[in-house]
Design a protein around this motif. Structure first.
Motif, PDB file in Angstrom:
ATOM      1  N   ALA A  34     -41.815  37.918  -8.338  1.00 38.01           N
ATOM      2  CA  ALA A  34     -41.318  37.028  -7.290  1.00 38.01           C
ATOM      3  C   ALA A  34     -41.204  35.616  -7.840  1.00 38.01           C
ATOM      4  O   ALA A  34     -41.794  35.274  -8.870  1.00 38.01           O
ATOM      5  CB  ALA A  34     -42.251  37.040  -6.079  1.00 38.01           C
ATOM      6  N   GLN A  41     -45.160  28.698  -0.144  1.00 40.29           N
ATOM      7  CA  GLN A  41     -44.552  29.982  -0.459  1.00 40.29           C
ATOM      8  C   GLN A  41     -45.284  30.660  -1.614  1.00 40.29           C
ATOM      9  O   GLN A  41     -45.430  31.892  -1.637  1.00 40.29           O
ATOM     10  CB  GLN A  41     -43.074  29.783  -0.813  1.00 40.29           C
ATOM     11  N   THR A  42     -45.756  29.872  -2.551  1.00 38.53           N
ATOM     12  CA  THR A  42     -46.512  30.418  -3.681  1.00 38.53           C
ATOM     13  C   THR A  42     -47.746  31.166  -3.195  1.00 38.53           C
ATOM     14  O   THR A  42     -48.047  32.277  -3.655  1.00 38.53           O
ATOM     15  CB  THR A  42     -46.942  29.285  -4.633  1.00 38.53           C
ATOM     16  N   ASP A  44     -48.289  32.422  -0.162  1.00 38.29           N
ATOM     17  CA  ASP A  44     -47.875  33.603   0.610  1.00 38.29           C
ATOM     18  C   ASP A  44     -47.477  34.746  -0.317  1.00 38.29           C
ATOM     19  O   ASP A  44     -47.852  35.900  -0.095  1.00 38.29           O
ATOM     20  CB  ASP A  44     -46.710  33.244   1.536  1.00 38.29           C
ATOM     21  N   LEU A  45     -46.700  34.435  -1.362  1.00 33.50           N
ATOM     22  CA  LEU A  45     -46.238  35.474  -2.269  1.00 33.50           C
ATOM     23  C   LEU A  45     -47.363  36.006  -3.160  1.00 33.50           C
ATOM     24  O   LEU A  45     -47.357  37.162  -3.572  1.00 33.50           O
ATOM     25  CB  LEU A  45     -45.094  34.946  -3.130  1.00 33.50           C
ATOM     26  N   THR A  46     -48.343  35.144  -3.440  1.00 34.65           N
ATOM     27  CA  THR A  46     -49.516  35.608  -4.186  1.00 34.65           C
ATOM     28  C   THR A  46     -50.269  36.654  -3.386  1.00 34.65           C
ATOM     29  O   THR A  46     -50.673  37.700  -3.906  1.00 34.65           O
ATOM     30  CB  THR A  46     -50.445  34.432  -4.530  1.00 34.65           C
ATOM     31  N   LEU A  47     -50.459  36.397  -2.107  1.00 32.42           N
ATOM     32  CA  LEU A  47     -51.138  37.359  -1.243  1.00 32.42           C
ATOM     33  C   LEU A  47     -50.329  38.639  -1.096  1.00 32.42           C
ATOM     34  O   LEU A  47     -50.894  39.741  -1.037  1.00 32.42           O
ATOM     35  CB  LEU A  47     -51.378  36.734   0.134  1.00 32.42           C
ATOM     36  N   LEU A  48     -49.009  38.510  -1.054  1.00 37.39           N
ATOM     37  CA  LEU A  48     -48.152  39.676  -0.861  1.00 37.39           C
ATOM     38  C   LEU A  48     -48.094  40.559  -2.105  1.00 37.39           C
ATOM     39  O   LEU A  48     -48.215  41.785  -2.018  1.00 37.39           O
ATOM     40  CB  LEU A  48     -46.739  39.221  -0.488  1.00 37.39           C
ATOM     41  N   HIS A  49     -47.934  39.949  -3.270  1.00 34.67           N
ATOM     42  CA  HIS A  49     -47.689  40.712  -4.494  1.00 34.67           C
ATOM     43  C   HIS A  49     -48.922  40.897  -5.377  1.00 34.67           C
ATOM     44  O   HIS A  49     -48.927  41.782  -6.238  1.00 34.67           O
ATOM     45  CB  HIS A  49     -46.588  40.035  -5.318  1.00 34.67           C
ATOM     46  N   ARG A  50     -49.940  40.051  -5.212  1.00 35.82           N
ATOM     47  CA  ARG A  50     -51.129  40.107  -6.054  1.00 35.82           C
ATOM     48  C   ARG A  50     -50.759  40.204  -7.538  1.00 35.82           C
ATOM     49  O   ARG A  50     -51.102  41.178  -8.227  1.00 35.82           O
ATOM     50  CB  ARG A  50     -52.006  41.301  -5.658  1.00 35.82           C
TER      51      ARG A  50
END
Length: 218
Positions: A34, A41-42, A44-50
């Motif tokens: 991502a 956004q960083t 949020d995307l960290t939590l989403l994609h790990r």
């Protein structure tokens, strides 16, 4: 089969992201999961994609890179964060390292250096080339006085462990330390493990900064 290193790239400059994306996709062992254009956004995307590694610009809109770094370290401590920076941002770099960044990378670094930085971070090691390490330490603000507790930890090192710490702080890689001391890389890794344990540092960057504060580079 070894899984690719999963990377989240966070920078508000689309041209920078495009250049780094090209390098990462050519690395062969890296998967860009991502991209983010701001600090919120960083997270949020960290939590989403790990991801395994986040490449994070120090200067970001909405939530700056330092705040994003601290939040990532809080909510996803297994994720390694390498800060993207340019020289002239020394205060930010110092704060990022103290906040737990695995290291930092200049945005104009060579392609192989960027890929190696990602690999090192994924392996739990901070990547700093010899040139960058010395320049960073030289350009950081004057270090605070070393605390009695930190000084006691440094003094607990054996002479060989202290030698390894000094070489690390000078920017030498494990292979270069091995050649300098005429020992195997495995022996160097063992020494580094003991050094980190004794001085209470998580990675090479923090250890180098402590060595500087303790006056080992004078």
């Amino acid at each position: 089969m070894t899984h690719p290193i999963r990377v989240l790239l966070a920078d508000d400059d689309r041209l920078v992201r495009a250049a780094i994306e090209t390098i990462l996709r050519a690395a062969g062992d890296v998967e860009l999961v991502a991209q983010a254009g701001d600090g919120r956004q960083t997270i949020d995307l960290t939590l989403l994609h790990r991801p395994d590694v986040v490449l994070l610009d120090i200067r970001m809109p909405l939530l700056d890179g330092l705040a994003a770094l601290r939040e990532i370290r809080r909510i996803a401590p297994a994720v390694q964060v390498v800060m993207l920076t340019t020289f002239g941002e020394d205060d930010y770099v110092a704060q990022a390292l103290h906040a737990g960044a695995a290291g930092f990378l200049l945005k104009d670094s060579a392609a192989d250096e960027l890929a190696n930085a990602v690999r090192a971070a994924a392996a739990g090691e901070a990547f700093l080339s010899p040139k960058v390490t010395r320049q960073v330490l030289d350009r950081l603000p004057a270090p605070p006085a070393v605390s009695p507790a930190d000084l006691a930890r440094v003094e607990s090192l054996s002479s060989r462990e202290r030698e390894v710490l000094i070489l690390l702080a000078q920017g030498l890689s494990n292979a270069e330390i091995s050649a300098q001391l005429f020992v195997t890389e495995g022996t160097v890794k063992t020494h580094l493990y003991r050094v980190f344990t004794k001085i209470g540092c998580e990675n090479r960057v923090q250890a180098a900064m402590l060595a500087q504060r303790a006056g080992l580079l004078n």
